[in-house]
Write a protein that holds these residues in place. Structure first.
Motif, mmCIF file in Angstrom:
data_model
loop_
_atom_site.group_PDB
_atom_site.id
_atom_site.type_symbol
_atom_site.label_atom_id
_atom_site.label_comp_id
_atom_site.label_asym_id
_atom_site.label_seq_id
_atom_site.Cartn_x
_atom_site.Cartn_y
_atom_site.Cartn_z
ATOM 1 N N ILE A 127 6.618 13.136 -0.897
ATOM 2 C CA ILE A 127 6.491 12.658 0.562
ATOM 3 C C ILE A 127 7.218 13.943 1.318
ATOM 4 O O ILE A 127 8.452 14.188 1.202
ATOM 5 C CB ILE A 127 7.216 11.507 0.573
ATOM 6 N N PRO A 128 6.430 14.610 2.330
ATOM 7 C CA PRO A 128 7.302 15.639 2.989
ATOM 8 C C PRO A 128 8.680 15.210 4.018
ATOM 9 O O PRO A 128 9.465 15.978 3.836
ATOM 10 C CB PRO A 128 6.277 16.126 4.159
ATOM 11 N N GLU A 129 8.684 13.976 4.283
ATOM 12 C CA GLU A 129 9.901 13.493 5.056
ATOM 13 C C GLU A 129 10.922 13.448 3.953
ATOM 14 O O GLU A 129 12.116 13.864 4.430
ATOM 15 C CB GLU A 129 9.747 12.170 5.688
ATOM 16 N N VAL A 130 10.581 13.012 2.870
ATOM 17 C CA VAL A 130 11.912 12.734 1.734
ATOM 18 C C VAL A 130 12.259 14.293 1.491
ATOM 19 O O VAL A 130 13.364 14.395 1.285
ATOM 20 C CB VAL A 130 11.206 12.070 0.511
ATOM 21 N N VAL A 174 5.775 4.854 1.022
ATOM 22 C CA VAL A 174 6.355 5.968 1.931
ATOM 23 C C VAL A 174 7.561 5.609 2.753
ATOM 24 O O VAL A 174 8.434 6.207 2.804
ATOM 25 C CB VAL A 174 5.308 6.836 2.474
ATOM 26 N N LYS A 175 7.224 4.409 3.386
ATOM 27 C CA LYS A 175 8.307 4.149 4.646
ATOM 28 C C LYS A 175 9.633 3.684 3.560
ATOM 29 O O LYS A 175 10.559 4.136 4.163
ATOM 30 C CB LYS A 175 7.712 2.927 5.250
ATOM 31 N N ALA A 176 9.526 2.949 2.603
ATOM 32 C CA ALA A 176 10.654 2.363 1.918
ATOM 33 C C ALA A 176 11.349 3.789 1.067
ATOM 34 O O ALA A 176 12.402 4.072 1.225
ATOM 35 C CB ALA A 176 10.171 1.688 0.830
ATOM 36 N N ALA A 177 10.546 4.815 0.797
ATOM 37 C CA ALA A 177 11.298 5.997 0.240
ATOM 38 C C ALA A 177 11.834 6.784 1.146
ATOM 39 O O ALA A 177 12.998 7.277 1.081
ATOM 40 C CB ALA A 177 10.290 7.040 -0.342
ATOM 41 N N ASP A 210 0.930 -1.093 -0.231
ATOM 42 C CA ASP A 210 -0.082 -0.028 0.120
ATOM 43 C C ASP A 210 0.786 1.092 -0.122
ATOM 44 O O ASP A 210 2.226 1.319 0.027
ATOM 45 C CB ASP A 210 -0.789 -0.161 1.127
ATOM 46 N N ASN A 211 0.296 2.197 -0.057
ATOM 47 C CA ASN A 211 0.948 3.702 0.063
ATOM 48 C C ASN A 211 2.064 3.594 1.281
ATOM 49 O O ASN A 211 3.090 4.421 1.116
ATOM 50 C CB ASN A 211 0.148 5.174 -0.320
ATOM 51 N N ALA A 212 1.281 3.444 2.367
ATOM 52 C CA ALA A 212 2.344 3.479 3.521
ATOM 53 C C ALA A 212 3.519 2.709 3.484
ATOM 54 O O ALA A 212 4.632 3.362 3.924
ATOM 55 C CB ALA A 212 1.306 3.137 4.883
ATOM 56 N N ALA A 213 3.526 1.806 2.878
ATOM 57 C CA ALA A 213 4.840 0.968 2.606
ATOM 58 C C ALA A 213 5.666 1.361 1.585
ATOM 59 O O ALA A 213 6.889 1.653 1.860
ATOM 60 C CB ALA A 213 4.321 -0.678 2.134
#
Ligand code: DC
Length: 211
Positions: free
Chosen positions: A91-94, A54-57, A49-52
């Motif tokens: 993605i803001p954290e990226v 985002v986490k990988a990014a 899913d998108n959460a996964a």
């Protein structure tokens, strides 16, 4: 001294950023490459899913440095690399991680020419000089198409045009530091200019500001 050069894909900003850096003896930082290197780490992976995703990014962005940017893997410069870069760039954290990297690079170097989408607005809002480089969609697509043909890629002009439009849309409509002209950026439309013509126009502006 920081020279910020922002603009959409294939506007010519990267090519002229490099030439301007050479001309004035500054280092050049291609911020798009930092997003591309983050994105290529995720190519070929399947995310539930998108959460996964985002986490990988975010994990991939933690591994990026501004060292050894001279010989990136070919995939980083491919159309797919550009699309992945644009996807991780929402993605803001990226963005925060890549922004800090750029600010540290400039602090270490003292002077730099940095090109991207948010350099004059977010990364270096106090840059000494800012440019906003644009060109018509048709000319950007035909430039990109010629690049891909030279590399033996089979993408058609219609596919390249659609990919540029999709990337423009994602880059300019994301919530986190969307691509836009800084109010105090000097506009250069490269549609009808040669590379030398763009460098000349930029140099005239830089020299006038430095004088
Ligand atoms: O400049 P480029 O085509 O190499 O950039 C690839 C993608 O990276 C672009 O579509 C959006 C993202 N990017 C960004 O969000 N901010 C930047 N300063 C530079 C690039």
């Amino acid at each position: 001294m920081i020279i910020a050069i922002d603009g959409p894909e294939a506007s010519g900003k990267g090519t002229v950023a490099k030439l301007i850096a050479q001309k004035y003896g500054f280092l050049h930082l291609d911020s798009g490459l930092l997003y591309r290197l983050t994105g290529v780490n995720l190519i070929g992976q399947i995310f539930q899913d998108n959460a996964a995703f985002v986490k990988a990014a975010i994990a991939a962005a933690h591994q990026i440095t501004t060292d050894n940017l001279d010989n990136p893997p070919a995939q980083a410069r491919s159309m797919q690399g550009g699309i992945m870069a644009s996807k991780v760039a929402v993605i803001p954290e990226v963005r925060n991680l890549i922004t800090v990297l750029q600010q540290k690079f400039a602090a270490q170097q003292g002077s730099a020419v940095v090109d991207g989408r948010d350099i004059g607005t977010v990364v270096f809002p106090n840059a000494d000089l800012k440019f906003w480089v644009i060109a018509s969609l048709e000319s950007r697509a035909s430039r990109r198409f010629a690049d891909y043909q030279a590399k033996g890629k089979a993408d058609t002009l219609a596919q390249v045009t659609a990919a540029i439009e999709a990337r423009d849309h994602r880059d300019s409509t994301r919530a986190a530091s969307p691509m836009k002209k800084a109010q105090d950026a000097h506009l250069i439309d490269t549609t009808k200019l040669s590379i030398d013509g763009v460098v000349e126009a930029m140099s005239a502006y830089i020299d006038a500001k430095l004088a």
